[in-house]
Structures are given as structure tokens and as C-alpha cells.
Design an enzyme around this catalytic site. Sequence first.
Site, mmCIF file in Angstrom:
data_model
loop_
_atom_site.group_PDB
_atom_site.id
_atom_site.type_symbol
_atom_site.label_atom_id
_atom_site.label_comp_id
_atom_site.label_asym_id
_atom_site.label_seq_id
_atom_site.Cartn_x
_atom_site.Cartn_y
_atom_site.Cartn_z
ATOM 1 C CE LYS A 1 -3.084 -13.306 22.150
ATOM 2 N NZ LYS A 1 -3.906 -12.128 22.479
ATOM 3 C CB CYS B 1 -1.470 -6.436 26.789
ATOM 4 S SG CYS B 1 -2.051 -6.149 28.485
ATOM 5 C CG ASN C 1 -6.582 -14.856 21.383
ATOM 6 O OD1 ASN C 1 -6.307 -13.780 21.885
ATOM 7 N ND2 ASN C 1 -7.022 -15.866 22.103
ATOM 8 N N GLY C 2 -9.665 -15.250 20.591
ATOM 9 C CA GLY C 2 -10.841 -14.498 21.008
ATOM 10 C C GLY C 2 -12.101 -15.332 20.980
ATOM 11 C CG HIS D 1 -7.877 -10.541 20.705
ATOM 12 N ND1 HIS D 1 -7.994 -11.377 21.792
ATOM 13 C CD2 HIS D 1 -8.958 -9.728 20.729
ATOM 14 C CE1 HIS D 1 -9.104 -11.066 22.459
ATOM 15 N NE2 HIS D 1 -9.701 -10.071 21.824
ATOM 16 C CB ALA E 1 -6.280 -16.225 26.864
ATOM 17 N NE ARG E 2 -11.829 -13.162 27.694
ATOM 18 C CZ ARG E 2 -13.123 -13.091 27.367
ATOM 19 N NH1 ARG E 2 -14.029 -12.991 28.313
ATOM 20 N NH2 ARG E 2 -13.498 -13.086 26.100
#
Length: 285
Positions: A123, A83, A182-183, A151, A206-207
Site C-alpha cells: 500500500k 502511513c 484509496n482516499g 493512496h 478506511a476513514r
Amino acid sequence: MVRYSKLPFRELVRGYNVDLVYTPMILADVFAASDYARHSDFSTNVVDDPLVIQFAAKNGKDLADAAELAFPYVGGVDLNCGCPQKWAIQEKIGSHLMTQPDLVRDMIRHVKARTPSLDMSIKIRIHPDLRETHEFVKRAEMAGVDYITVHGRTRKQKSAETVNLDAIRFVKEVAMVPVVANGDVFSASDAEEIQRVTGVDGVMAARGLLQNPALFAGYEHTPWDAVEKYVRYALGYGTNQFIFHHHLMYMLETQMSKAEQKTFNILTSTPAILDHLERNWGFNA
């Protein structure tokens, strides 16, 4: 995802080719200390499986305490080391942990010692110098981590910058445990291309899922049936107005005119949201 990915949304995406779902990032110390916080932050049911609970933590005891409490209800626990929000870094959680490989190693050990049968993942983000990422991964593996999600940006990079697939591929090549990418996953073809280029064992969104919960099922935009399902799940489980509103804002953003977006975005109650959907979209709750 902070605040999002609660039970109604998880149940929704499971119907669109999502294999594994995560809770929102939950503060481990608060979860462990407060019965009220546990009931507020976390809910599940028999169909919410497989499920990973994601914690933010700054020490092994808090993380292990939280993992032990969650153990009967989940298949895995994930430590968020990615995060990038300022408040998280100030609290020494999230991507701050990318500068603390020994601490992350010790937190993994605490969880594995307390709940050895519970899958433990982390993560992470990448470092500007990938040698640091390599060392980070190796320490996590030595501590017993079961898999790693990467990520492909550093903690200082903005989401507008392109994800570094070469770095993700590097992590996959050096890791001995499964790696998830991820990403920049906004479509099924994005996921397929990332897997092809990096060779990873899985791809996370995610997004992209917030904008289109059906992306892994091949939809280019949120299908209307997904909106209807989400509304019914959210109302049935009792989602608060803020989260309910924001999920719908994400899902419908590309399908609304600018004028409708302005109107919809300032709605302040669940009845007003339902009235708008009925009046403008023909939805009948």
C-alpha cells in the site's frame, strides 16, 4: 488503520458488501518476536475470509518472519508504505518507505521466497514527481508483488487535501498488476466515481468505513442495525474499551447533537457506554 479493523469490525463490514478486509497495521518485528503480541494484535476465525494482514516493517527478515507465522490464517500479506504519522516516519516504516524503493523491493522478495503461495501486496502513496512512483511500482513488480493499493496523496499532504485521481489513473496505466485506489471514499457513489475515472481494479475505504461501516451497501449514514451488530460482536469477542468507544464515536458522530457528542465522548467504561446507548437510543444488550 492503526488499532482499528480488528475482528469485530471486520465481521461487521463483511455484512455490508465489503469483499476483502485488512487487519490493522501491525509491527512485523514485534509480531514475529512475541507470542503475547501476536495474540493481542491478531485474531481471526473461519468466517473471517478472505483476509489480508498488514504489516509495518523496515527489513525483509522481520517481514518474512511475520508473514510466515501469519501464513496459515490469512490469504495475503500487505506491506504498509503509506502511513504518514510522524512516529511511523521516525521509526523508518510506513510512508518513509516511499523513499526506499530498493528496500521495499527486497522486502517483497523475502516474503515471496519464504511464502511463495501467499499473495503479497503493498500500500503506497504517490510521489510529488510521478516518475518516482513509476519507478517504485516497476521495482515492486519485478520483485513479485501481486497487487498494489495506491493512496492518491503524497506523504506530506493532509487528508483535507483532495485525492489526486490523475495520479492513481497513472499508476493503473503503468502497472502490470491489479491496482486498488484509496482516499476520499465516503460513499458508494464515491467508490463508483473513482473506479470510473481511474479504471482501477478495486476501491478501498478506511476513514469512510469507520464513519459508516455500511457505505459500500449504499447507506449514507451508519444504519442503527450496524451499531447494534457492532456492539454485540465487540462484546462477544472481548474488545477493549478504548477501541469499542472510538468505533461508536465514529459511527454515531453525524447522528448525535453536539451536546450528546460531548457527553458520549468522555465516557470511560464499557458499562457507561452501554448505559448511554440504552438510555438515549433504546439499545438493550
